[in-house]
Every structure is written in C-alpha cells, then in structure tokens.
Motif scaffolding. Structure first.
Motif, short mmCIF file in Angstrom:
data_model
loop_
_atom_site.label_atom_id
_atom_site.label_comp_id
_atom_site.label_asym_id
_atom_site.label_seq_id
_atom_site.Cartn_x
_atom_site.Cartn_y
_atom_site.Cartn_z
N HIS A 84 1.47 9.61 -5.44
CA HIS A 84 1.76 10.61 -4.42
C HIS A 84 2.23 11.92 -5.06
N ASN A 85 3.05 11.81 -6.09
CA ASN A 85 3.57 12.98 -6.78
C ASN A 85 2.98 13.07 -8.18
N HIS A 94 0.71 2.52 -1.21
CA HIS A 94 0.90 1.13 -0.77
C HIS A 94 0.35 0.88 0.64
N HIS A 95 0.02 1.96 1.37
CA HIS A 95 -0.60 1.79 2.68
C HIS A 95 -2.10 1.46 2.57
N THR A 130 2.10 10.94 6.10
CA THR A 130 3.08 9.88 5.83
C THR A 130 2.50 8.77 4.96
N HIS A 165 -4.02 14.47 0.12
CA HIS A 165 -3.52 14.66 -1.24
C HIS A 165 -4.15 15.90 -1.87
N TYR A 182 -5.64 9.62 3.10
CA TYR A 182 -4.63 9.83 2.05
C TYR A 182 -5.17 10.76 0.96
N ARG A 204 1.04 6.64 1.87
CA ARG A 204 1.34 6.49 0.45
C ARG A 204 0.37 5.43 -0.12
#
Length: 282
Positions: free
Chosen positions: A135-136, A81-82, A77, A180, A176, A79
């Motif tokens: 993320h993408n 910004h976390h 979950t 990823h 993350y 991203r």
C-alpha cells in the motif's frame, strides 16, 4: 484567428462548466466517506462527461452506477489482504526505482520457464515474498513513472492466475490497483500507465480480461494514459479483435503494441518516453 480561437476556447470552457453543474444537480456528489476515500469533485464529474460527449443526461446513469459501485467496493479502503490470493501472485506490480533482486530473480526464472510457476522451489520462494503491491512505498525507494509523470504498473501475464480467485476478489483487486495508480500521481498528472507483458497468455483468460477492462472503462474513464503491450504472441492479434470492442475510443487511442525489440520493462519505458502522452484527464 487568435481572437476566434480564444473565443472558442472560452465558449468550450463555459459549456463544460455548465455541464458539470447540471450533472451535479442530477447526481449530487456523495461524501468522500461514502465512496471509500475517493473524491466526487468537479474533476470526477468532468471525466465521466468527457467520455459521454459532455452530455449530462448521457453521463448521469453511468456516474450513478459508478457511485453505487464505489459505495460497495470502497476502493480507497482496500489493502493487499483484501485480495490476498491475487496479490500473492505478484502479477500486477507497481514499479519502483530500486527493488529486490531476489524478487526479480524469481520472476525472471518463471518467465524463462515459459510461464510455468508451479515448481516447488519457486512456490516456496514466492511464499516468502510479501503481498504485492504494498500500500505504501517501501523505505528508500520511490514509485517509477514515465518522463511525463505517469505512474507505471507492470502486468506479467505468465504469473496471472485469475481463476484461482473469486469474481468478487478480482473486482477488488482491480479497484485496488487502479486506486493505487491514482495515489501515485503527482502534480497535474491524472492518467496511468500499464505495461502488459503478454508472455504466457492463454485463451481461457479472456473473460477475466473482460472483467478487468470493465472496471477501468466503467469506473475510471479518462484515466488511461498509456496501455503498452509487449511480448505479444502472434495469435493475440486475432484475440485483440475480440477485446477491442469492449473498449471505448478513449482507451483504444491510448493502446500501443510495441515491436518485438521492445521486450522488457526498461525498453518499454524508453519506448513510451519518446511519445507525447496526455497527462490531463480532459
């Protein structure tokens, strides 16, 4: 001899399936939702067993600890910004086929300046860049891999300022990036590649390196495919004697120190492409 080999392989396969079944009885698999989008499938159980001699009792407490960590961190979950403080540094980069020449120019200027990224112009330029890694995958681009298919993240030590972030953000940021890398895997690939460019390394970074290593070692066993170090300062080999015991045998065996001629990303990928790297997790 072929019959004996096949018999041994069948016995090993049966033993491993039994170990996975026993471990799942000891530690029932949580739901994907509970783990923040990650799967507690047979392959996940096998990875923890593979670094614990395929002993369910030995693997169980480590797997339980990792499940609890995933419930708290929820890697799937996360991203940028976390963990925006660290993502804004652009020190951990998911390599793309094609990219922004503007961004690359800023990074090379920082490296040329001996790891200094404090000039006013560089700071203004970096603030205009989006949080990284996205993320993408950006449009009209694709994620870079080795010839074996291992997804590649490039670590730029001179841009890494872990002391600017909290311990909690450090943990989220590492989770993350590893998640990823896993998302970038295709086909039968189950392992990752990280190129560590060690220009700008300083001794005060050691506790932060230890924290990052612990995330990989404790929660992502069987995922290291190639850990390639380039531009390593001479004194780092003494530091390596401190770092090395933090790693298990499985990660140490995937760690490579490139020669001084291998001093950039493209040369690093060419260096790794000459190797026979393992892509499966067990």
């Amino acid at each position: 001899a072929a019959t004996l080999f096949n018999t041994n392989s069948q016995h090993q396969h049966h033993h491993r399936l039994t170990a996975i079944k026993q471990l799942k009885q000891i530690i029932p698999p949580p739901t994907r939702h509970d783990l923040g989008g990650e799967m507690a499938d047979d392959a996940a159980y096998a990875r923890f067993l593979s670094v614990n001699d395929w002993d369910p009792l030995k693997a169980a407490p480590k797997l339980q600890q990792s499940f609890e960590w995933r419930k708290r961190i929820r890697p799937g979950t996360l991203r940028p910004h976390h963990c925006d403080t660290l993502c804004r540094q652009h020190a951990w980069v998911a390599l793309l086929a094609g990219g922004s020449s503007f961004k690359i120019a800023i990074e090379e200027e920082d490296a040329t300046n001996g790891g200094s990224s404090n000039t006013q112009n560089n700071n203004r330029s970096r603030r205009r860049l989006p949080l990284d890694t996205p993320h993408n995958c950006p449009p009209l681009q694709s994620w870079r891999t080795t010839r074996h298919g291992l997804p590649i993240t490039y670590f730029k030590c001179w841009m890494w300022k872990p002391n600017k972030a909290s311990s909690e953000e450090m943990e989220r940021h590492m989770a993350y990036h590893v998640h990823h890398l896993i998302r970038r895997m295709r086909g039968k690939v189950e392992r990752i590649c990280i190129i560590f460019d060690m220009r700008g390394f300083e001794g005060w970074m050691l506790p932060y390196i230890n924290q990052a290593v612990n995330v990989l070692r404790q929660h992502y066993p069987g995922r290291a495919g190639a850990m390639c170090f380039i531009n390593v300062p001479g004194y780092f080999y003494a530091v390596w004697k401190v770092i090395s015991p933090w790693l298990d045998d499985e990660i140490r065996s995937k760690t490579f120190f490139a020669s001084s001629e291998v001093n950039d990303v493209e040369k690093s990928i060419a260096f790794l492409n000459k190797m026979n790297l393992k892509i499966g997790s067990t």
